[in-house]
Design an enzyme around this catalytic site. Structure first.
Site, PDB file in Angstrom:
ATOM      1  CG  ASP A   1      -1.854   1.192   1.229  1.00 32.69           C
ATOM      2  OD1 ASP A   1      -2.389   1.552   0.334  1.00 32.69           O
ATOM      3  OD2 ASP A   1      -1.511   1.966   2.537  1.00 32.69           O
TER       4      ASP A   1
ATOM      5  CG  ASP B   1      -2.600   7.265  -0.126  1.00 36.61           C
ATOM      6  OD1 ASP B   1      -1.552   7.684  -0.506  1.00 36.61           O
ATOM      7  OD2 ASP B   1      -3.668   7.612  -0.412  1.00 36.61           O
TER       8      ASP B   1
END
Length: 254
Positions: free
Chosen positions: A9, A11
């Site tokens: 991921d 963010d």
């Protein structure tokens, strides 16, 4: 356990809003130095892979190829092409979603689209919501790019795409087809891009609801890092724990 590939991921894992997470940067650089395959799998639809790579380089001095970035926008396009229900589309979203969809051959239609795609739009207006609602009620397929209720930033947790999708879902009384994490569409495609199998990769992220559930629901091991959305006090109450949990990615041995 040694993994052959990493799904990561962005963010809350590599950066938080406009601030780099130093341990996340070091983690990626170690993967690069060891020639470990990795793919950023992000529910962020506001930027193209090229724009994401450019931002990582300019703002965070993290240099990766656009081909290492798989967004919910790309997964949405893959879904619509496979569904083959037409090429007319109305989109609530930003350039990273709209431009890619139009570049893939879909045609803008605000009145009678085949698909209504809803993602994060920081310039959302009531009129955009009206057009989406009416088109879905006329029969367009309702697609949500990703279910993130919030996005982590240096200001705190802000409304995400899931919040906007929920508003339209309430208005049309119909659930959308959801593309991004934790759903199968984006995860299956991401594993294909790496050229590996699900048991050879691990999903790394900060958000239990999306990143870690993406692994749990799709048979992929998970590494939860407590640097963004999910907090340390949340961990004891998680219904199914992540395969691994760390405070910082510095704790993980590649």
């Amino acid at each position: 356990m040694a993994y052959k590939g990493y799904l990561i991921d962005l963010d809350g894992t590599i950066y938080l809003g406009k601030e780099i997470i130093p341990a996340g940067k070091r983690f990626v650089e170690q993967l690069q130095q060891s020639d470990q395959p990795f793919l950023f799998v992000t529910n962020n639809t506001t930027k193209t892979p090229e724009a994401v790579a450019e931002r990582l380089a300019k703002e965070f001095d993290l240099h990766v190829q656009p081909s290492t970035i798989y967004t919910a926008s790309l997964a949405t396009i893959d879904y619509m092409k496979e569904a083959n229900k037409g090429n007319r589309v109305y989109v609530i979203g930003e350039s990273g979603l709209v431009d890619l969809i139009l570049a893939a051959g879909f045609v803008w239609d605000e009145e009678e689209p085949d698909y209504v795609v809803v993602g994060l739009d920081t310039e959302i207006t009531y009129e955009k919501l009206v057009k989406a609602t009416l088109a879905i009620r006329r029969g367009a397929e309702f697609i949500g790019t990703n279910p993130d209720k919030n996005i982590p930033t240096e200001r705190g947790l802000l409304p995400g795409a899931g919040s906007m999708i929920a508003l339209i879902e309430t208005a049309v009384q119909r659930s959308p087809i959801m593309i991004g994490k934790p759903n199968a569409v984006i995860m299956n495609e991401a594993v294909k891009v790496l050229g590996l199998t699900k048991d050879e990769v691990i999903m790394v992220g900060d958000n239990y609801e999306t990143d870690i559930q993406a692994g749990i629901k799709n048979g992929i091991d998970t590494l939860l890092v407590l640097s963004g959305f999910t907090q340390k006090e949340d961990v004891p109450n998680l219904p199914v724990p992540a395969t691994y949990t760390v405070d910082s990615l510095d704790e993980w041995e590649i």
